[in-house]
Design an enzyme around this catalytic site. Structure first.
Site, PDB file in Angstrom:
ATOM      1  N   ASP A  96       1.388  -1.645  -0.054  1.00  0.00           N
ATOM      2  CA  ASP A  96      -0.020  -0.431   0.050  1.00  0.00           C
ATOM      3  C   ASP A  96       0.854   1.582  -0.146  1.00  0.00           C
ATOM      4  O   ASP A  96       0.478   2.460   0.214  1.00  0.00           O
ATOM      5  CB  ASP A  96      -0.855   0.135   0.934  1.00  0.00           C
ATOM      6  CG  ASP A  96      -2.372  -0.958   1.187  1.00  0.00           C
ATOM      7  OD1 ASP A  96      -2.727  -0.857   0.197  1.00  0.00           O
ATOM      8  OD2 ASP A  96      -1.808  -1.922   1.990  1.00  0.00           O
ATOM      9  N   GLU A 105      -0.018   9.613   2.027  1.00  0.00           N
ATOM     10  CA  GLU A 105      -0.896  10.324   2.626  1.00  0.00           C
ATOM     11  C   GLU A 105      -1.192  10.495   3.746  1.00  0.00           C
ATOM     12  O   GLU A 105      -0.646  10.446   4.783  1.00  0.00           O
ATOM     13  CB  GLU A 105      -2.054  10.664   2.068  1.00  0.00           C
ATOM     14  CG  GLU A 105      -2.749  11.167   2.512  1.00  0.00           C
ATOM     15  CD  GLU A 105      -4.499  12.122   2.100  1.00  0.00           C
ATOM     16  OE1 GLU A 105      -5.117  11.044   1.610  1.00  0.00           O
ATOM     17  OE2 GLU A 105      -4.870  13.000   1.977  1.00  0.00           O
ATOM     18  N   ASP A 106      -0.963   8.544   3.977  1.00  0.00           N
ATOM     19  CA  ASP A 106      -1.691   7.751   5.194  1.00  0.00           C
ATOM     20  C   ASP A 106      -0.205   8.141   6.219  1.00  0.00           C
ATOM     21  O   ASP A 106      -0.978   8.061   7.642  1.00  0.00           O
ATOM     22  CB  ASP A 106      -2.009   6.289   5.225  1.00  0.00           C
ATOM     23  CG  ASP A 106      -3.018   6.492   4.541  1.00  0.00           C
ATOM     24  OD1 ASP A 106      -4.298   7.289   4.259  1.00  0.00           O
ATOM     25  OD2 ASP A 106      -3.923   5.737   3.288  1.00  0.00           O
ATOM     26  N   ARG A 123       0.450  -1.853   7.610  1.00  0.00           N
ATOM     27  CA  ARG A 123       1.346  -0.261   6.667  1.00  0.00           C
ATOM     28  C   ARG A 123       2.201   0.329   7.382  1.00  0.00           C
ATOM     29  O   ARG A 123       2.904   1.315   7.516  1.00  0.00           O
ATOM     30  CB  ARG A 123       0.364   0.559   6.505  1.00  0.00           C
ATOM     31  CG  ARG A 123      -1.057  -0.509   5.419  1.00  0.00           C
ATOM     32  CD  ARG A 123      -2.375   0.796   5.069  1.00  0.00           C
ATOM     33  NE  ARG A 123      -0.832   1.828   3.542  1.00  0.00           N
ATOM     34  CZ  ARG A 123      -1.785   2.600   3.684  1.00  0.00           C
ATOM     35  NH1 ARG A 123      -3.033   3.351   3.133  1.00  0.00           N
ATOM     36  NH2 ARG A 123      -0.787   4.239   3.014  1.00  0.00           N
ATOM     37  N   ARG A 164      -9.663   3.701  11.320  1.00  0.00           N
ATOM     38  CA  ARG A 164      -7.891   3.632  11.372  1.00  0.00           C
ATOM     39  C   ARG A 164      -7.353   4.475  12.293  1.00  0.00           C
ATOM     40  O   ARG A 164      -5.775   4.656  11.956  1.00  0.00           O
ATOM     41  CB  ARG A 164      -7.182   3.872  10.191  1.00  0.00           C
ATOM     42  CG  ARG A 164      -7.530   2.594   8.960  1.00  0.00           C
ATOM     43  CD  ARG A 164      -6.879   1.714   8.823  1.00  0.00           C
ATOM     44  NE  ARG A 164      -7.185   0.813   7.594  1.00  0.00           N
ATOM     45  CZ  ARG A 164      -7.092   0.353   6.668  1.00  0.00           C
ATOM     46  NH1 ARG A 164      -6.002   1.427   6.132  1.00  0.00           N
ATOM     47  NH2 ARG A 164      -7.243  -0.005   5.356  1.00  0.00           N
ATOM     48  N   HIS A 199     -11.917   6.569   5.439  1.00  0.00           N
ATOM     49  CA  HIS A 199     -11.133   7.600   5.444  1.00  0.00           C
ATOM     50  C   HIS A 199     -12.391   8.396   5.312  1.00  0.00           C
ATOM     51  O   HIS A 199     -13.332   8.962   4.948  1.00  0.00           O
ATOM     52  CB  HIS A 199     -10.321   7.702   4.807  1.00  0.00           C
ATOM     53  CG  HIS A 199      -9.418   7.292   4.746  1.00  0.00           C
ATOM     54  ND1 HIS A 199      -8.085   6.762   4.372  1.00  0.00           N
ATOM     55  CD2 HIS A 199      -8.139   6.923   6.293  1.00  0.00           C
ATOM     56  CE1 HIS A 199      -7.057   5.921   4.300  1.00  0.00           C
ATOM     57  NE2 HIS A 199      -7.558   5.848   5.943  1.00  0.00           N
ATOM     58  N   CYS A 223      -4.684  10.844  -1.730  1.00  0.00           N
ATOM     59  CA  CYS A 223      -3.568   9.965  -0.768  1.00  0.00           C
ATOM     60  C   CYS A 223      -2.436   9.586  -1.674  1.00  0.00           C
ATOM     61  O   CYS A 223      -1.602   8.829  -1.152  1.00  0.00           O
ATOM     62  CB  CYS A 223      -4.062   8.704  -1.317  1.00  0.00           C
ATOM     63  SG  CYS A 223      -6.223   8.360  -0.635  1.00  0.00           S
TER      64      CYS A 223
END
Ligand code: CIR
Length: 253
Positions: free
Chosen positions: A59, A64-65, A84, A129, A160, A247
């Protein structure tokens, strides 16, 4: 302004998905779409810093995450998905020297896709998350930078918060119709994206322009009416792994 992006790994077909796609992910096509996205960022005048993909993290393209950046600070996240968590170190290293880097510790979790900045506020969606400890850490880092952190309940069914909305400048927000109440963003002008173009509620607005999902003419017209030059980009192959446009980059000014 800089956009930090990360390549599509050869393992991308094993990325996390809410539902397996009807047609399996085509990594080559995802790479071509990612290249078009990066070209769109360049066409808006952004300088690109591209981190190499890491095949250990399917991923990792959804960069962005891994960090929230504003006002000279970056909060490197502890992503909600265990698979992740190892994505963050390369991102932290790339941000160091450009901004002041802060980290977060267990039990806090936060995905950048749950954070949306409008003017002096950062809205954070509590989700599978992102937890309350993650939101509290966000306030600890950005409060001293005069950014208020407000929590928002993420709409059911959305991965999200920014799966259903995104900032359109300093005082305006794009929101997919029927997903969040107008009162979710006090003081901001809400531009509602029609339900049949809901995926276009996630756009990347910067430098007087906006990257908008291709094939969404009504949203395109709304964003143009807001005064932004629209660059349409098709990221349908990346969307098979639940990724939208924001993202794929971290914007650093
Ligand atoms: C995940 O489930 O974490 C990825 N497959 C998709 C992440 C999308 N990121 C984002 O919306 N900010």
């Amino acid at each position: 302004m800089i956009a930090l992006v990360r390549g599509v790994p050869s393992t991308f077909a094993r990325a996390l998905v809410a539902r397996p796609p009807a047609v399996p992910i085509d990594v080559a096509r995802a790479r071509a779409q990612h290249a078009a996205y990066v070209a769109a960022l360049r066409s808006l005048g952004l300088a690109i810093v591209e981190l190499p993909a890491d095949d250990a993290f399917p991923d990792c393209v959804f960069v962005e995450d891994t960090a929230v950046v504003a006002r000279g600070a970056a909060l490197v996240t502890r992503p909600g998905a265990v698979s992740r968590r190892g994505e963050v170190d390369a991102v932290a290293a790339a941000l160091a020297g450009r901004v002041e880097v802060a980290r977060m510790e267990a039990p806090a979790t936060l995905d950048g896709g749950d954070c949306l900045r409008i003017g002096d506020a950062i809205y954070v969606g509590l989700s599978a998350r992102t937890n309350a400890a993650g939101a509290a850490r966000l306030a600890e880092v950005f409060g001293p930078r005069r950014l208020r952190v407000r929590t928002v309940q993420r709409p059911p069914g959305a991965l999200h918060l920014k799966s259903v909305c995104s900032p359109l400048g300093d005082d305006c927000v794009l929101v997919a119709a029927g997903t969040l109440p107008a009162s979710a963003f006090p003081g901001a002008r809400v531009v509602e994206v029609p339900a049949d173009e809901a995926r276009a509620a996630n756009a990347v607005a910067c430098a007087g322009g906006a990257i908008v999902a291709a094939g969404c003419p009504e949203t395109r017209a709304l964003v143009e009416a807001a005064g932004l030059r629209v660059v349409p980009v098709d990221t349908s192959e990346l969307a098979k792994a639940d990724g939208a446009l924001t993202c794929l980059s971290i914007l650093v000014d």
